[in-house]
Design a protein around this motif. Sequence first.
Motif, PDB file in Angstrom:
ATOM      1  N   TYR A  65       0.836  -1.204   0.000  1.00 46.94           N
ATOM      2  CA  TYR A  65       0.000   0.000   0.000  1.00 46.94           C
ATOM      3  C   TYR A  65       0.868   1.250   0.000  1.00 46.94           C
ATOM      4  N   ILE A  66       0.364   2.274  -0.688  1.00 44.31           N
ATOM      5  CA  ILE A  66       1.067   3.553  -0.730  1.00 44.31           C
ATOM      6  C   ILE A  66       0.028   4.657  -0.863  1.00 44.31           C
ATOM      7  N   GLY A  67       0.289   5.795  -0.243  1.00 46.24           N
ATOM      8  CA  GLY A  67      -0.653   6.902  -0.322  1.00 46.24           C
ATOM      9  C   GLY A  67      -0.260   8.025   0.603  1.00 46.24           C
ATOM     10  N   ALA A  68      -1.280   8.740   1.099  1.00 48.51           N
ATOM     11  CA  ALA A  68      -1.044   9.886   1.970  1.00 48.51           C
ATOM     12  C   ALA A  68      -2.072   9.893   3.092  1.00 48.51           C
ATOM     13  N   VAL A  69      -1.584  10.296   4.266  1.00 46.35           N
ATOM     14  CA  VAL A  69      -2.442  10.448   5.436  1.00 46.35           C
ATOM     15  C   VAL A  69      -2.269  11.882   5.920  1.00 46.35           C
ATOM     16  N   GLN A  70      -3.311  12.694   5.741  1.00 46.94           N
ATOM     17  CA  GLN A  70      -3.273  14.088   6.165  1.00 46.94           C
ATOM     18  C   GLN A  70      -2.021  14.806   5.646  1.00 46.94           C
ATOM     19  N   GLY A  71      -1.684  14.554   4.385  1.00 48.50           N
ATOM     20  CA  GLY A  71      -0.554  15.216   3.745  1.00 48.50           C
ATOM     21  C   GLY A  71       0.791  14.535   3.955  1.00 48.50           C
ATOM     22  N   ILE A  72       0.829  13.447   4.709  1.00 49.93           N
ATOM     23  CA  ILE A  72       2.080  12.732   4.961  1.00 49.93           C
ATOM     24  C   ILE A  72       2.141  11.514   4.039  1.00 49.93           C
ATOM     25  N   PRO A  73       3.211  11.375   3.252  1.00 45.00           N
ATOM     26  CA  PRO A  73       3.350  10.180   2.412  1.00 45.00           C
ATOM     27  C   PRO A  73       3.526   8.931   3.304  1.00 45.00           C
ATOM     28  N   VAL A  74       2.785   7.877   2.986  1.00 39.37           N
ATOM     29  CA  VAL A  74       2.799   6.660   3.791  1.00 39.37           C
ATOM     30  C   VAL A  74       2.863   5.451   2.871  1.00 39.37           C
ATOM     31  N   CYS A  75       3.677   4.468   3.264  1.00 39.58           N
ATOM     32  CA  CYS A  75       3.652   3.178   2.574  1.00 39.58           C
ATOM     33  C   CYS A  75       3.768   2.085   3.621  1.00 39.58           C
ATOM     34  N   PHE A  76       3.140   0.943   3.335  1.00 40.32           N
ATOM     35  CA  PHE A  76       3.264  -0.194   4.250  1.00 40.32           C
ATOM     36  C   PHE A  76       3.034  -1.501   3.529  1.00 40.32           C
ATOM     37  N   ASP A  77       3.523  -2.539   4.158  1.00 37.27           N
ATOM     38  CA  ASP A  77       3.330  -3.892   3.673  1.00 37.27           C
ATOM     39  C   ASP A  77       2.544  -4.644   4.731  1.00 37.27           C
ATOM     40  N   ALA A  78       1.669  -5.542   4.317  1.00 38.68           N
ATOM     41  CA  ALA A  78       0.860  -6.339   5.237  1.00 38.68           C
ATOM     42  C   ALA A  78       1.351  -7.779   5.213  1.00 38.68           C
ATOM     43  N   LYS A  79       1.538  -8.340   6.404  1.00 37.12           N
ATOM     44  CA  LYS A  79       2.015  -9.717   6.545  1.00 37.12           C
ATOM     45  C   LYS A  79       1.143 -10.439   7.544  1.00 37.12           C
ATOM     46  N   GLU A  80       1.111 -11.748   7.421  1.00 36.87           N
ATOM     47  CA  GLU A  80       0.395 -12.572   8.382  1.00 36.87           C
ATOM     48  C   GLU A  80       1.364 -13.524   9.049  1.00 36.87           C
ATOM     49  N   CYS A  81       1.128 -13.775  10.327  1.00 32.60           N
ATOM     50  CA  CYS A  81       1.985 -14.671  11.089  1.00 32.60           C
ATOM     51  C   CYS A  81       1.092 -15.574  11.946  1.00 32.60           C
ATOM     52  N   ALA A  82       1.316 -16.876  11.874  1.00 32.39           N
ATOM     53  CA  ALA A  82       0.475 -17.832  12.589  1.00 32.39           C
ATOM     54  C   ALA A  82       1.111 -18.314  13.890  1.00 32.39           C
ATOM     55  N   ALA A  83       2.242 -17.726  14.284  1.00 40.02           N
ATOM     56  CA  ALA A  83       2.939 -18.120  15.507  1.00 40.02           C
ATOM     57  C   ALA A  83       3.520 -16.874  16.158  1.00 40.02           C
ATOM     58  N   ASP A  84       4.162 -17.035  17.309  1.00 35.52           N
ATOM     59  CA  ASP A  84       4.766 -15.896  17.991  1.00 35.52           C
ATOM     60  C   ASP A  84       6.125 -15.513  17.420  1.00 35.52           C
ATOM     61  N   THR A  85       6.625 -16.309  16.495  1.00 30.89           N
ATOM     62  CA  THR A  85       7.901 -16.005  15.850  1.00 30.89           C
ATOM     63  C   THR A  85       7.648 -15.600  14.407  1.00 30.89           C
ATOM     64  N   PHE A  86       8.154 -14.430  14.038  1.00 32.77           N
ATOM     65  CA  PHE A  86       7.999 -13.913  12.676  1.00 32.77           C
ATOM     66  C   PHE A  86       9.334 -14.063  11.960  1.00 32.77           C
ATOM     67  N   ALA A  87       9.370 -14.867  10.907  1.00 28.07           N
ATOM     68  CA  ALA A  87      10.594 -15.094  10.135  1.00 28.07           C
ATOM     69  C   ALA A  87      10.849 -13.907   9.214  1.00 28.07           C
ATOM     70  N   LEU A  88      12.047 -13.352   9.280  1.00 30.24           N
ATOM     71  CA  LEU A  88      12.395 -12.209   8.442  1.00 30.24           C
ATOM     72  C   LEU A  88      12.465 -12.559   6.958  1.00 30.24           C
ATOM     73  N   GLN A  89      12.511 -13.846   6.634  1.00 31.46           N
ATOM     74  CA  GLN A  89      12.497 -14.252   5.229  1.00 31.46           C
ATOM     75  C   GLN A  89      11.175 -13.870   4.553  1.00 31.46           C
ATOM     76  N   ASN A  90      10.160 -13.528   5.340  1.00 27.98           N
ATOM     77  CA  ASN A  90       8.881 -13.070   4.792  1.00 27.98           C
ATOM     78  C   ASN A  90       8.945 -11.644   4.254  1.00 27.98           C
ATOM     79  N   ILE A  91      10.065 -10.986   4.520  1.00 24.89           N
ATOM     80  CA  ILE A  91      10.287  -9.627   4.031  1.00 24.89           C
ATOM     81  C   ILE A  91      11.512  -9.673   3.127  1.00 24.89           C
ATOM     82  N   HIS A  92      11.428  -9.035   1.980  1.00 26.76           N
ATOM     83  CA  HIS A  92      12.541  -9.085   1.034  1.00 26.76           C
ATOM     84  C   HIS A  92      13.417  -7.844   1.153  1.00 26.76           C
ATOM     85  N   GLU A  93      14.684  -8.027   0.857  1.00 29.58           N
ATOM     86  CA  GLU A  93      15.653  -6.945   0.978  1.00 29.58           C
ATOM     87  C   GLU A  93      15.247  -5.718   0.157  1.00 29.58           C
TER      88      GLU A  93
END
Length: 182
Positions: A65-93
């Motif tokens: 996602y990418i856009g603006a919130v009250q004039g501030i540029p914002v981007c984010f990625d959404a991830k799901e995790c089924a355990a208490d440990t989040f593997a960083l391999q789910n995010i790419h360099e």
Amino acid sequence: MSTWKTRGLRGSTLEELINRTNEKYMENELALMQKIPTPITPIRIDKEHRHITLAYFDQKSTVDYIGAVQGIPVCFDAKECAADTFALQNIHEHQVGFMERFEGQGGISFLLIYYSHRNLFYYLTLQQLLVFWKRAKEGGRKSFRFEELDPQYCLPKKQGVLVPYLDMLQKDLQSREEKIDR
């Protein structure tokens, strides 16, 4: 009759919740966020049902996602995790690099993580992600545990908003301002 097995809010359902939240934010003139489609090249198309059955990714995607919130540029990625440990391999360099460059241009970048087994959304600031990312690059853990996260960034349950990330974005902005004031 076949049984349908659910695996929680996988991919498209998580995306749909965020899309509906973004629509609500847009209707209330709080934010204008757009889903960035992942570019693909279809290989095989089922013409009868009019859908793609085989495709490959054209290029590396950046964020969801990418856009603006009250004039501030914002981007984010959404991830799901089924355990208490989040593997960083789910995010790419290249995603981390994009988010760093985005912030270098004055924007705000973050991850929205849905911990399905806890039914909890978490706002992970880019700064915190970079702490975990650096640790992994230096030979440390290639993941982070839920217990390592700041509980203040758990998204609150909020009437009428499915994924109320703007509250945490505000907290993120305030935290940045406090660091500048020090």
